[in-house]
Design an enzyme around this catalytic site. Structure first.
Site, mmCIF file in Angstrom:
data_model
loop_
_atom_site.group_PDB
_atom_site.id
_atom_site.type_symbol
_atom_site.label_atom_id
_atom_site.label_comp_id
_atom_site.label_asym_id
_atom_site.label_seq_id
_atom_site.Cartn_x
_atom_site.Cartn_y
_atom_site.Cartn_z
ATOM 1 N N ASP A 1 7.092 -22.578 24.107
ATOM 2 C CA ASP A 1 6.623 -23.864 23.583
ATOM 3 C C ASP A 1 5.446 -23.689 22.632
ATOM 4 O O ASP A 1 4.355 -23.318 23.054
ATOM 5 C CB ASP A 1 6.153 -24.747 24.742
ATOM 6 C CG ASP A 1 7.310 -25.326 25.544
ATOM 7 O OD1 ASP A 1 8.203 -25.937 24.924
ATOM 8 O OD2 ASP A 1 7.300 -25.169 26.785
ATOM 9 N N ASP B 1 14.583 -30.996 28.396
ATOM 10 C CA ASP B 1 13.287 -30.321 28.543
ATOM 11 C C ASP B 1 12.257 -31.323 29.044
ATOM 12 O O ASP B 1 11.958 -32.301 28.364
ATOM 13 C CB ASP B 1 12.882 -29.758 27.174
ATOM 14 C CG ASP B 1 11.580 -28.974 27.218
ATOM 15 O OD1 ASP B 1 11.068 -28.709 28.319
ATOM 16 O OD2 ASP B 1 11.088 -28.632 26.120
ATOM 17 N N GLY B 2 11.728 -31.041 30.231
ATOM 18 C CA GLY B 2 10.658 -31.852 30.792
ATOM 19 C C GLY B 2 11.021 -32.442 32.138
ATOM 20 O O GLY B 2 11.979 -33.200 32.251
ATOM 21 N N MET C 1 6.854 -27.536 18.447
ATOM 22 C CA MET C 1 6.296 -28.894 18.440
ATOM 23 C C MET C 1 5.138 -28.879 17.458
ATOM 24 O O MET C 1 3.969 -28.954 17.829
ATOM 25 C CB MET C 1 5.845 -29.267 19.861
ATOM 26 C CG MET C 1 7.027 -29.530 20.784
ATOM 27 S SD MET C 1 6.582 -29.477 22.529
ATOM 28 C CE MET C 1 6.675 -27.708 22.798
ATOM 29 N N PHE D 1 2.869 -31.483 27.222
ATOM 30 C CA PHE D 1 2.338 -30.913 28.461
ATOM 31 C C PHE D 1 3.462 -30.595 29.444
ATOM 32 O O PHE D 1 4.465 -31.318 29.501
ATOM 33 C CB PHE D 1 1.372 -31.914 29.116
ATOM 34 C CG PHE D 1 0.219 -32.258 28.227
ATOM 35 C CD1 PHE D 1 -0.926 -31.473 28.207
ATOM 36 C CD2 PHE D 1 0.301 -33.351 27.366
ATOM 37 C CE1 PHE D 1 -1.980 -31.772 27.345
ATOM 38 C CE2 PHE D 1 -0.747 -33.656 26.499
ATOM 39 C CZ PHE D 1 -1.896 -32.868 26.499
ATOM 40 N N HIS E 1 11.850 -19.903 27.374
ATOM 41 C CA HIS E 1 11.539 -21.056 26.521
ATOM 42 C C HIS E 1 10.071 -20.973 26.110
ATOM 43 O O HIS E 1 9.180 -20.981 26.956
ATOM 44 C CB HIS E 1 11.832 -22.335 27.299
ATOM 45 C CG HIS E 1 11.658 -23.605 26.526
ATOM 46 N ND1 HIS E 1 12.639 -24.118 25.709
ATOM 47 C CD2 HIS E 1 10.622 -24.472 26.444
ATOM 48 C CE1 HIS E 1 12.220 -25.255 25.169
ATOM 49 N NE2 HIS E 1 10.991 -25.490 25.599
ATOM 50 N N SER F 1 10.358 -22.122 30.855
ATOM 51 C CA SER F 1 9.170 -22.381 30.034
ATOM 52 C C SER F 1 7.966 -21.678 30.634
ATOM 53 O O SER F 1 7.603 -21.906 31.784
ATOM 54 C CB SER F 1 8.898 -23.887 29.963
ATOM 55 O OG SER F 1 7.591 -24.101 29.459
ATOM 56 N N MET G 1 2.766 -25.474 20.169
ATOM 57 C CA MET G 1 2.144 -26.786 19.901
ATOM 58 C C MET G 1 0.955 -26.592 18.977
ATOM 59 O O MET G 1 0.178 -25.656 19.168
ATOM 60 C CB MET G 1 1.658 -27.401 21.213
ATOM 61 C CG MET G 1 2.733 -27.526 22.266
ATOM 62 S SD MET G 1 2.055 -28.263 23.749
ATOM 63 C CE MET G 1 3.498 -28.162 24.823
ATOM 64 N N HIS H 1 10.672 -23.363 20.942
ATOM 65 C CA HIS H 1 10.600 -24.822 20.756
ATOM 66 C C HIS H 1 9.339 -25.141 19.960
ATOM 67 O O HIS H 1 8.232 -25.038 20.474
ATOM 68 C CB HIS H 1 10.573 -25.474 22.155
ATOM 69 C CG HIS H 1 10.446 -26.962 22.125
ATOM 70 N ND1 HIS H 1 10.137 -27.705 23.256
ATOM 71 C CD2 HIS H 1 10.598 -27.864 21.122
ATOM 72 C CE1 HIS H 1 10.096 -28.980 22.944
ATOM 73 N NE2 HIS H 1 10.367 -29.117 21.656
ATOM 74 N N GLY I 1 9.880 -25.408 33.813
ATOM 75 C CA GLY I 1 8.608 -24.710 33.811
ATOM 76 C C GLY I 1 7.980 -24.767 35.177
ATOM 77 O O GLY I 1 8.154 -23.865 36.014
ATOM 78 N N SER I 2 7.271 -25.850 35.448
ATOM 79 C CA SER I 2 6.500 -25.914 36.696
ATOM 80 C C SER I 2 7.376 -25.783 37.939
ATOM 81 O O SER I 2 6.933 -25.196 38.933
ATOM 82 C CB SER I 2 5.650 -27.182 36.740
ATOM 83 O OG SER I 2 6.327 -28.266 36.213
ATOM 84 N N MET J 1 14.342 -34.459 24.580
ATOM 85 C CA MET J 1 13.129 -34.395 25.402
ATOM 86 C C MET J 1 13.222 -35.428 26.521
ATOM 87 O O MET J 1 13.510 -36.600 26.277
ATOM 88 C CB MET J 1 11.886 -34.683 24.550
ATOM 89 C CG MET J 1 11.515 -33.603 23.551
ATOM 90 S SD MET J 1 11.286 -31.947 24.246
ATOM 91 C CE MET J 1 9.973 -32.212 25.439
HETATM 92 C C1 DX5 Z 1 6.716 -30.077 27.068
HETATM 93 C C2 DX5 Z 1 7.382 -28.738 26.881
HETATM 94 C C3 DX5 Z 1 8.220 -28.310 28.052
HETATM 95 C C4 DX5 Z 1 7.472 -28.115 29.332
HETATM 96 C C5 DX5 Z 1 8.414 -28.057 30.485
HETATM 97 O O1 DX5 Z 1 6.140 -30.469 25.871
HETATM 98 O O2 DX5 Z 1 8.227 -28.779 25.746
HETATM 99 O O3 DX5 Z 1 8.979 -27.158 27.722
HETATM 100 O O4 DX5 Z 1 6.680 -26.952 29.325
HETATM 101 O O5 DX5 Z 1 7.670 -27.958 31.651
HETATM 102 P P1 DX5 Z 1 8.047 -28.709 33.002
HETATM 103 O O6 DX5 Z 1 9.349 -28.128 33.466
HETATM 104 O O7 DX5 Z 1 6.907 -28.397 33.884
HETATM 105 O O8 DX5 Z 1 8.177 -30.182 32.682
HETATM 106 ZN ZN ZN Z 2 9.759 -27.184 25.428
#
Ligand code: DX5
Ligand code: ZN
Length: 213
Positions: free
Chosen positions: A35, A173-174, A68, A143, A33, A8, A37, A66, A195-196, A137
């Site tokens: 995202d 995811d998350g 959202m 976030f 990935h 992500s 939003m 993805h 992601g992070s 999720m």
């Molecule tokens: C959250 C996103 C995720 C997020 C994952 O709404 O859909 O894809 O960026 O990031 P981490 O791995 O940092 O939770």
């Molecule tokens: Zn995502």
């Protein structure tokens, strides 16, 4: 079961996105990935179609999009044209699931359906033979950088038991990192969004290998 890592870019250094994508490619992630939003379906706004176009042009990675957003069916053709390879939307959105899946396939992409933490896993089962990805999720969407919800592992297990050997990804995811990945995989996840964890790790390639091993 073979595991795949989808990176992500939400929490990457967006000013230097081309460099971040090169780092992900060198770290041998399987997918990117993306995202999206809209500030309505989730309480945050990220990036959309023009950014996907730029990213898809820059990278040979598989684009895992993805959505959202409240009304995904209105934008399927645009995301497909902009380089999406797989489009996953939310069951809780306003769009009709079967029709949206049909539109995604018609646009030439793999289709995925996702559920937020409050939605039971049973809700996706009617679509199991129509999709290539089911996204559970493991945080409230909106976030990056949140903590993995361990109570989602039972939902992952339920979906994996239903999917069985079908060629359908069970995606989480998350909050996926070295500490949480084991619980997700043990429950049956095979497509891991991170992601992070990847962007804060001093050795991105080692981080990817930790998730995949
Ligand atoms: C959250 C996103 C995720 C997020 C994952 O709404 O859909 O894809 O960026 O990031 P981490 O791995 O940092 O939770
Ligand atoms: Zn995502």
């Amino acid at each position: 079961m073979k595991r795949y890592v989808s990176a992500s870019i939400l929490n990457s250094d967006l000013l230097h996105l081309a460099d971040e994508i090169s780092r992900l490619e060198q770290a041998e992630v399987d997918m990117l990935h993306f995202d999206v939003m809209d500030g309505i379906f989730v309480p945050n706004i990220s990036f959309g179609i023009p950014v996907l176009q730029a990213v898809a042009k820059q990278s040979r990675l598989f684009m895992d999009v993805h959505l959202m957003i409240a009304r995904p069916h209105l934008y399927i053709a645009d995301f497909a044209r902009s380089g999406a390879n797989m489009i996953t939307f939310h069951l809780e959105s306003e769009s009709d699931p079967a029709e949206t899946i049909r539109m995604i396939h018609e646009a030439g992409c793999k289709a995925g359906i996702s559920v937020k933490p409050g939605t039971p896993g049973e809700a996706v089962l009617p679509y199991i033979d129509q999709v290539e990805n089911i996204l559970i999720m493991t945080v409230e969407p909106g976030f990056g950088g949140q903590s993995f919800m361990y109570d989602m592992t039972e939902k992952v297990r339920l979906v994996r038991n239903a999917v069985g050997e079908r060629p359908v990804f069970v995606q989480v995811d998350g909050g996926i990192n070295a500490d949480t990945v084991g619980a997700a995989v043990e429950a049956g996840a095979d497509l891991l969004v991170a992601g992070s964890y990847l962007f804060t790790h001093p050795d991105m390639k080692a981080a990817v290998q930790t998730l995949r091993k």
